[in-house]
Design an enzyme around this catalytic site. Structure first.
Site: not given
Ligand SMILES: *[C@@H]1O[C@H](CO)[C@@H](O)[C@H](O)[C@H]1NC(C)=O
Ligand SMILES: *[C@@H]1O[C@H](CO)[C@@H](O)[C@H](O)[C@H]1NC(C)=O
Ligand SMILES: [Zn+2]
Length: 983
Positions: A368-371, A404-405, A408, A427
């Site tokens: 979905g996405a990456m931090e 969420h990201e 992190h 997570e």
């Protein structure tokens, strides 16, 4: 020759799991290629002047050591299997780095080519020098490197006074993904060295490492280069010590076409034009990063546009395709990112450590996405919002993913788990606090409640299987890249989130936040194990004199070290409480031992007749609590607001009182507990702990319920009934009953929307309106079908103006395509192909699977493996088709027939195999289907299942449970439905 690339069958599988290119690499490596040989020990030249990567001419043609070995070893493929069956103890056969060297910093230059080369492949070239400290004497350097070709011999320099040993030999160890360098002498503990490499790799469209993404803009095809390093693909972009605890600082330089923009984790400090072999390029240099893990690195070269703002001292930017930015689709993300960042700063009581936060929307992206620290990447649908096409659900997803990201940035990036076995903490934590961050951005939404449906109840379904696993794994069990990929599952995310929420709840949020802040401030820029968090929460508990019956780690060990969760049963006649490990299939055999014999410390918040009682802790398998005895028509509900990670069962009398209360005064039971009663009842029935008809009775009151969450819970649970019965005669009764229950809801929304001309005010009301239309249409309520067909044909008559309200599009498209034929399908397909907005395309893609015409569905399946469907979307499209009762057998046949291909083409960087396997098999409920599934497993053992290995086991277990459930419940359900249908 012992150090070649041994490709026996089993090892070959590992290689294939790692990505589509593995086979190509193996073949590639067998070819001797030309190199420029640089001189070892040429200190100054290699460390201070960074020669533009890729410009190294092929001056000498020497085969480096190992290249010849490669050829021989590859030739022996399949004939001598010895190297893999005999465990080798060479350090390069181990998947973990030895404890001899620690990186300090990297100077990395990369040059991605956005045009194919003469061989018609896309490549990137690069050079890197890494400075590392030796902490134990060694004559060996192991550094991760995967699918990279060295274009020159590596060179080693000592940074201290003693000269560096010369390089004796080096080679690529394919299975463990190392560049292995053997030295003639010893690296000395306490000394620092610099290792310089030049390399080249493919800029493939495999969504892992440094990869390319494509899209069209005004009819022109555009190519961009981007990255996804987590968990183990930084080594596919440059040689690096690719473990989360090997933190270092990175100086990144990108060479790129002057028409493009380069981005990385740090702020740009310089961008100048340079000439490289006669080509004019731009050389962009980024600020040295903070100390960080390799998996959080990112670099992007694109023609994207940007919108930006400042939040205090932090620059916030949103990057996307030019058309998307021009259409203001970055606006919503831009408005909420800063406030959410501020929220986390105060929640963690720690300032954001970087000067900027970029969010980039990518056309091709697997997760979905990456931090990535400072440069977060997203799927377009997870970042771009357009009020004319996006639903409120799209908006909620954007808010929660951004939260969420950003969560992190501290929890994960500033303080990082030492190894992937603790991924659940990283997570789970972000999956919990994403609700807090999104709630801050959108306080009207009541979004914190959504965790019940989105995580707690969702993961209960998986964690109730005997094949589940504990949150925490041993470090030794998570070694290989595919084992690491496998820990990115629902247990880590959703169970992690659920138990951390429970912990925060019983400690109270201020105490939790205090412990958290102390943890983050203590371990900033370093690594931890999960017990470090417990220690700091305990300090906060002690400092605030918070009362808990055991210390934090004793309580949490029960939830973290053993799989599953308890069902607490209370007998309101006696006040007796018991807890047992809840298994969806009561006859399933739990083979996994538990250090606590499947007993938990259970915090129980509860209500009696609507009034909240003091918290009660169930610390043993059985206990007595007089306060829970009831008289007359008093009722109790345990697990107030579902803050605990457990299910609750009652004696029959209390259940009956609860069912009566639901019918007479539902609002005296908090809405989250109405959700809980439905979900617990259906699952307790599945587990044979209560009658199935009791579970069905919890849906009787729904004809008077207008709240979204109870409806959603009921529909999610009835989904199972649809899966089990939609191929049988029970289906007719089920449809009649649901139609009857949903009709008042449909009318309710017709009224409050002034005959569908207005949008309901509340966020969740908007969701429930969709439920009402979806269920009314699917149960054949005539008004509904006419309504959606009307909207859809209005659109077909004038495709340039879509009259369908964005919230309703998914369900209207689906209903209209289901009711229609090839004409509707082809229209929607063309709209899908021409759609320039990802969220709109996603809705159409899902709706196309709703057709009830087999040949259309079969053709659609064929399309999934063509370029019309992006790789990131292939597996979810197949799952959509399998969700449809007509599509189910077609999708299963398709997956079986194409497994080897799907596995090869979609294996790289992919976490979605388990979804695919679970998705296409979830309707399985006959002996015949079970046999097919087992056959599928056996037939493909040699190809493997990659990240779907566990899912195969889960699917077999689930199928067995379904078979049993049907034989036990089919008749009862049918009789009950008959009785509940009003004439
Ligand atoms: C390494 O040492 C061996 C003898 O010990 C010598 O023959 C060889 O040339 C050396 N290799 C290099 C690259 O210096
Ligand atoms: C790596 O080397 C092999 C063998 O020469 C070649 O086939 C492959 O294309 C190379 N990879 C890149 C990215 O140049
Ligand atoms: Zn995450």
């Amino acid at each position: 020759m012992g150090k070649g690339f041994y490709i026996s069958k089993t090892v070959g599988v590992v290689g294939i799991v790692l990505g589509a290119g593995a086979v190509a690499t193996i073949i590639a490596l067998s070819v001797v290629y030309s190199q420029e040989k640089s001189k070892n020990g040429d200190v100054i030249a290699t460390t201070t002047t960074i020669s533009p990567p890729g410009t190294t001419g092929t001056t000498t043609t020497t085969s480096p050591p190992g290249t010849t070995g490669t050829t021989t070893a590859t030739t022996s493929t399949g004939s001598t299997a010895a190297p893999t069956t005999v465990p080798s103890n060479e350090p390069w056969d181990k998947y973990r780095l030895p404890d001899t060297l620690l990186p300090d910093s990297y100077e990395l230059t990369l040059w991605p080519r956005l045009e194919p080369d003469s061989r018609n492949i896309y490549i990137f070239t690069g050079s890197s020098s890494v400075v590392f400290r030796c902490v134990k004497d060694t004559d060996l350097i192991l550094i991760h490197s995967n699918k990279l070709n060295l274009t020159a011999d590596p060179s080693l320099t000592a940074l201290g006074s003693t000269p560096a040993p010369t390089i004796k030999d080096y080679w690529m160890q394919v299975t463990t993904q190392y560049l292995v360098i053997q030295l003639n002498g010893t690296l000395k503990a306490g000394e620092s060295y610099s290792l310089f490499t030049e390399f080249e790799g493919e800029l493939a469209d495999d969504l892992g490492g440094f990869y390319r993404s494509e899209y069209t803009e005004s009819g022109v095809r555009k190519v961009l280069a981007t990255t996804q390093m987590q968990p183990t693909d930084a080594r596919k972009a440059f040689p690096c010590f690719d473990e989360p605890a090997m933190k270092a600082e990175f100086n990144i330089t990108i060479l790129h076409d002057p028409s493009t923009v380069a981005l990385s984790n740090g702020k740009q400090i310089e961008s100048v034009e340079v000439e490289v072999t006669g080509i004019t390029l731009r050389k962009t240099t980024f600020e040295r990063t903070r100390i960080m893990s390799t998996y959080l690195l990112a670099f992007i070269v694109s023609e994207f546009d940007v919108v930006e703002t400042m939040e205090g001292d932090v620059q916030i930017r949103i990057f996307a395709r030019k058309e998307a930015i021009a259409a203001n689709q970055g606006e919503y993300a831009l408005n909420i990112t800063g406030p959410i960042l501020k929220f986390f700063e105060s929640y963690y009581n720690a300032t954001y450590p970087l000067p900027k936060s970029d969010q980039v929307a990518l056309p091709d992206f697997n997760a979905g996405a990456m931090e990535n620290w400072g440069l977060i990447t997203y799927r377009e649908s997870a970042l771009l919002y357009d009020p004319s096409v996006s639903s409120n659900g799209n908006k909620e997803r954007i808010a929660t993913i951004i939260a969420h990201e950003l969560a992190h940035m501290w929890f994960g990036n500033l303080v990082t788990i030492r190894w992937w076995n603790d991924l659940w903490l990283n997570e789970g934590f972000a999956s919990y606090v994403e609700y807090l961050g999104a709630d801050h951005a959108e306080p009207e939404w009541n979004i914190k409640d959504m965790i019940i449906l989105g995580d707690v109840h969702r993961v209960f379904a998986i964690d109730a299987l005997a094949s589940s696993h504990p949150l925490s794994s041993n470090e030794e069990d998570i070694m290989r890249p595919e084992q690491i990929s496998e820990v990115f599952d629902a247990i880590s995310y959703s169970k992690g989130a659920s138990v951390l929420r429970m912990l925060s709840d019983f400690l109270t949020e201020p105490v939790f936040a205090q412990g958290l802040s102390s943890y983050l401030n203590t371990f900033e820029f370093s690594n931890t194990v999960y017990t470090d968090l417990w220690d700091h929460l305990q300090l906060a508990v002690d400092a605030t004199h918070t009362s808990i019956p055991r210390n934090v780690s004793e309580i949490m060990d029960r939830w973290v070290l053993q799989m599953g969760f308890p069902v607490v049963t209370v007998n309101t006649a006696t006040g007796q409480l018991t807890q047992e490990h809840f298994l969806l299939d009561p006859e399933s055999v739990v083979e996994r031992p538990s250090p606590f014999n499947y007993s938990w410390f259970v915090p129980i918040q509860w209500i009696k007749n609507g009034a909240e009682q003091n918290i009660y802790w169930l610390l043993e398998k059985q206990d007595l609590n007089d306060a829970m005895r009831t008289t007359g028509d008093e009722w109790v509900v345990l697990n107030l607001n579902v803050s605990g990670y457990y299910r609750v069962n009652y004696d029959e009398a209390n259940w009956n009182r609860l069912l009566t209360t639901l019918q007479t005064s539902p609002e005296s039971i908090p809405v989250l507990n109405r959700v809980q009663l439905i979900d617990d009842a259906f699952n307790l029935a599945r587990a044979n702990r209560i009658l199935t008809t009791l579970a069905l009775r919890t849906t009787l009151y729904l004809s008077a319920e207008t709240e979204y969450m109870p409806w959603k819970s009921a529909l999610d649970n009835l989904d199972y009934y649809y899966l089990m019965f939609d191929r049988s005669e029970v289906y007719g009764y089920l449809q009649a009953y649901i139609g009857q229950q949903v009709e008042p809801l449909f009318k309710h929304f017709q009224e409050i929307t002034d005959n569908w001309t207005k949008i309901p005010d509340g966020h969740t009301d908007q969701y429930n309106q969709v439920n009402a239309i979806r269920m009314a249409c699917s149960t054949g309520l005539e008004n509904c079908t006419e309504l959606v067909k009307g909207w859809f044909s209005e659109w077909m008559n004038n495709p340039s103006v879509n009259p369908i309200e964005p919230n309703l599009r998914s369900t209207v498209y689906c209903s209209a395509i289901a009711a229609g034929g090839a004409k509707e399908w082809d229209f929607a397909w063309n709209m899908f192909l021409s759609s320039t907005i990802a969220i709109e395309a996603d809705k159409l893609r899902a709706a196309l699977a709703c057709s009830t015409t087999p040949w259309l569905l079969n053709r659609y399946l064929e399309y999934t493996l063509t370029s019309n469907i992006r790789k990131q979307d292939a597996t979810s499209t197949i799952i959509y088709i399998a969700n449809n009762v007509v599509g189910q057998p077609l999708a299963w046949d398709f997956v079986r027939a194409n497994w080897a291909y799907i596995f090869r083409e979609y294996g790289g960087g992919s976490f979605s195999f388990s979804n695919l396997i679970n998705g296409v098999t979830k309707r399985f409920s006959t002996e015949f289907e079970l046999k097919q599934l087992e056959q599928f497993r056996d037939d493909n053992n040699d190809i493997g299942f990659g990240s779907g290995t566990l899912a195969i086991q889960q699917s077999i277990e689930r199928t067995r449970a379904n078979i049993k459930w049907l034989s036990q419940n089919r008749n009862d359900v049918m009789e009950w439905l008959k009785g509940a249908i009003k004439a």
